[in-house]
Design an enzyme around this catalytic site. Structure first.
Site, PDB file in Angstrom:
ATOM      1  N   TYR A 104       0.808  -1.212   0.000  1.00  0.00           N
ATOM      2  CA  TYR A 104       0.000   0.000   0.000  1.00  0.00           C
ATOM      3  C   TYR A 104       0.846   1.269   0.000  1.00  0.00           C
ATOM      4  O   TYR A 104       0.363   2.352  -0.319  1.00  0.00           O
ATOM      5  CB  TYR A 104      -0.958   0.022   1.208  1.00  0.00           C
ATOM      6  CG  TYR A 104      -2.033  -1.050   1.142  1.00  0.00           C
ATOM      7  CD1 TYR A 104      -1.957  -2.099   0.239  1.00  0.00           C
ATOM      8  CD2 TYR A 104      -3.128  -1.011   1.983  1.00  0.00           C
ATOM      9  CE1 TYR A 104      -2.925  -3.079   0.178  1.00  0.00           C
ATOM     10  CE2 TYR A 104      -4.111  -1.991   1.929  1.00  0.00           C
ATOM     11  CZ  TYR A 104      -4.000  -3.021   1.022  1.00  0.00           C
ATOM     12  OH  TYR A 104      -4.967  -3.995   0.972  1.00  0.00           O
ATOM     13  N   LYS A 119       3.672 -15.366   3.272  1.00  0.00           N
ATOM     14  CA  LYS A 119       3.687 -16.211   2.072  1.00  0.00           C
ATOM     15  C   LYS A 119       5.165 -16.503   1.792  1.00  0.00           C
ATOM     16  O   LYS A 119       5.704 -16.204   0.713  1.00  0.00           O
ATOM     17  CB  LYS A 119       3.001 -15.442   0.919  1.00  0.00           C
ATOM     18  CG  LYS A 119       2.774 -16.255  -0.331  1.00  0.00           C
ATOM     19  CD  LYS A 119       1.712 -17.328  -0.178  1.00  0.00           C
ATOM     20  CE  LYS A 119       1.598 -18.144  -1.448  1.00  0.00           C
ATOM     21  NZ  LYS A 119       0.861 -19.399  -1.274  1.00  0.00           N
ATOM     22  N   ASP A 164      -2.629 -18.425   2.398  1.00  0.00           N
ATOM     23  CA  ASP A 164      -3.708 -19.212   1.783  1.00  0.00           C
ATOM     24  C   ASP A 164      -4.247 -20.240   2.779  1.00  0.00           C
ATOM     25  O   ASP A 164      -5.456 -20.441   2.926  1.00  0.00           O
ATOM     26  CB  ASP A 164      -3.233 -19.878   0.479  1.00  0.00           C
ATOM     27  CG  ASP A 164      -1.810 -20.405   0.532  1.00  0.00           C
ATOM     28  OD1 ASP A 164      -1.110 -20.139   1.532  1.00  0.00           O
ATOM     29  OD2 ASP A 164      -1.384 -21.087  -0.415  1.00  0.00           O
ATOM     30  N   ASP A 206      -5.613  -6.789   5.640  1.00  0.00           N
ATOM     31  CA  ASP A 206      -6.804  -6.142   5.099  1.00  0.00           C
ATOM     32  C   ASP A 206      -7.810  -7.211   4.664  1.00  0.00           C
ATOM     33  O   ASP A 206      -9.003  -7.165   4.988  1.00  0.00           O
ATOM     34  CB  ASP A 206      -6.373  -5.277   3.895  1.00  0.00           C
ATOM     35  CG  ASP A 206      -7.432  -4.284   3.478  1.00  0.00           C
ATOM     36  OD1 ASP A 206      -8.495  -4.244   4.103  1.00  0.00           O
ATOM     37  OD2 ASP A 206      -7.201  -3.553   2.494  1.00  0.00           O
ATOM     38  N   ASP A 239     -11.514  -8.682   6.804  1.00  0.00           N
ATOM     39  CA  ASP A 239     -12.877  -8.689   6.235  1.00  0.00           C
ATOM     40  C   ASP A 239     -13.455 -10.100   6.308  1.00  0.00           C
ATOM     41  O   ASP A 239     -14.632 -10.305   6.609  1.00  0.00           O
ATOM     42  CB  ASP A 239     -12.858  -8.238   4.767  1.00  0.00           C
ATOM     43  CG  ASP A 239     -13.020  -6.724   4.625  1.00  0.00           C
ATOM     44  OD1 ASP A 239     -12.543  -6.004   5.516  1.00  0.00           O
ATOM     45  OD2 ASP A 239     -13.614  -6.275   3.633  1.00  0.00           O
TER      46      ASP A 239
END
Ligand code: NAD
Length: 370
Positions: free
Chosen positions: A141, A191, A223, A247, A251
């Site tokens: 970001y 990851k 994942d 992020d 959610d």
């Protein structure tokens, strides 16, 4: 105590949920004898309309000179085609950076009364109590270069994921300290099988973990963590991760515990902390008076706890939310098919009444004996 707070309602459902959160803040302050000084400013699309800047200087100045900032949400479809630096979201990213808010705390709790709101079976979601600790000022970001270039049909786009050891160290320490006050367990999500940033992340988190032998640390690929979050959400205590993974996973955690509208957040680490519900501006329901204000109201509880260290007041709001849910009050996102849903303002009103009631017994229980 003087509670000097900047209020940034923002866009879409932001002003709707913030109005209810401010009413609850006023009620708590009145009940516990605090003085509130609120400054309202524009951010995001509202600021773009007023001044062509998603974070105008007077907004930033007000935030920096207050003790805490409470924000609704930013973003609207009408701004989606503007250049990146002029989008409402750019204002929020800049605010987080200016405030030095590098640690984003996102609790995801399954309230007993909401077990049947989760798409998961009640026995799977029951007891879920996760604290997502998301790094907020690094990664994709903020990394440079970031660009979109070339003629249509032959365009290319670049974003940069970069992490510097000290950035990982400081967020890891926050997560370990918080884990000590909870169930002493951290899952660090990365990851590392593919990304260099993640390999650095894993090594640094492991090193910091050596200073916290009483906290159990494990690592998970993102994942696999996404899958575990829906299969065994109860297994997570503190979930530590970088900016984008956090992020997305938060959610998802919102969906797991019943609704994104329930999730509150605190962005800490700098001199002034920022509090906001996890959800966005929800343009699909904005202006209808149906948004769930509980994420914003619970953000006020986090604000009182982290910025003003007034635990009884924070707990009073959390108990009030629990109580209104237990009594069966549901906004549309929480109402099962065919069940009656109340409006944003009515949900705010019910919490307000519960806050006053709980505060009254708290204050009289804690009054000094004659
Ligand atoms: P969103 O969080 O706004 O909405 C996702 C879904 O959840 C929608 O169906 C929405 O109706 C529902 N929802 C969200 N909050 C709710 C609430 N309080 N009560 C009931 N339902 C709720 O995400 P999105 O649709 O992907 O994004 C919309 C806009 O918000 C975009 O412009 C995006 O950039 C922005 N956004 C802002 C923030 C922020 O300000 N922190 C965060 C995420 C997205």
């Amino acid at each position: 105590m003087l509670l000097k707070i900047t209020i940034l309602p923002g866009d879409g459902i932001g002003p709707e949920v913030i109005e209810e959160a401010v009413r609850v803040l006023d009620a708590i302050s009145h009940s516990f004898g605090h003085e509130v000084s609120l400054t309202r400013k524009n951010i995001g699309g509202a600021a773009l309309v007023a001044s062509e800047d998603p974070l105008p200087p007077d907004t930033l100045q007000a935030c920096i000179s207050s003790s805490a900032v409470l924000l609704g949400a930013v973003g609207a479809p009408s701004f989606d085609n503007l250049p990146a630096h002029l989008r409402p979201e750019a204002g929020l990213l800049r605010l987080r950076r200016e405030l030095g808010a590098f640690a984003n705390l996102r609790p995801a709790v399954c309230y007993p009364a909401l077990e049947d709101c989760s798409p998961l079976r009640a026995e799977v979601v029951r007891g879920t109590d996760i604290l997502i600790v998301r790094e907020l000022l690094g990664g994709l970001y903020f990394g440079e270069p970031r660009l979109l270039h070339g003629p249509t049909g032959d365009r290319a786009a670049t974003n940069t994921m970069r992490y510097h050891e000290p950035e990982v160290q400081r967020i890891a320490r926050i997560a370990f300290d918080l884990a000590r006050a909870r169930r002493h367990s951290i899952v660090s999500v990365d990851k590392a099988n593919v990304l260099e940033c993640s390999r650095l992340w894993r090594e640094v988190v492991t090193e910091i973990g050596r200073d916290y032998p009483d906290v159990k640390l494990s690592h998970m690929y993102v994942d696999s963590a996404a899958m575990a979050l829906v299969l065994r959400p109860r297994d997570f205590d503190v979930l530590l991760t970088e900016n984008m993974f956090g992020d997305i996973l938060s959610d998802q955690a919102g969906g797991v515990v019943g609704s994104l509208g329930m999730l509150a957040s605190a962005s800490i680490g700098g001199p002034v902390a920022l509090y906001e519900p996890v959800h966005g501006s929800a343009p699909d329901i904005a202006g209808q008076g149906v948004a769930n204000p509980l994420g914003a109201i619970l953000s006020v509880a986090m604000l009182l706890r982290h910025s003003f260290h007034v635990e009884r007041e924070a707990a009073c709001i959390e108990s009030a939310v629990s109580k209104v849910l237990h009594m069966g009050n549901r906004t549309r996102d929480l109402a099962k098919d065919g069940r009656f849903a109340i409006s944003t303002a009515d949900m705010g009103e019910r919490v307000l009444e519960a806050v006053k009631e709980i505060a009254l017994s708290d204050v009289s229980n804690n009054a000094a004996p004659n």
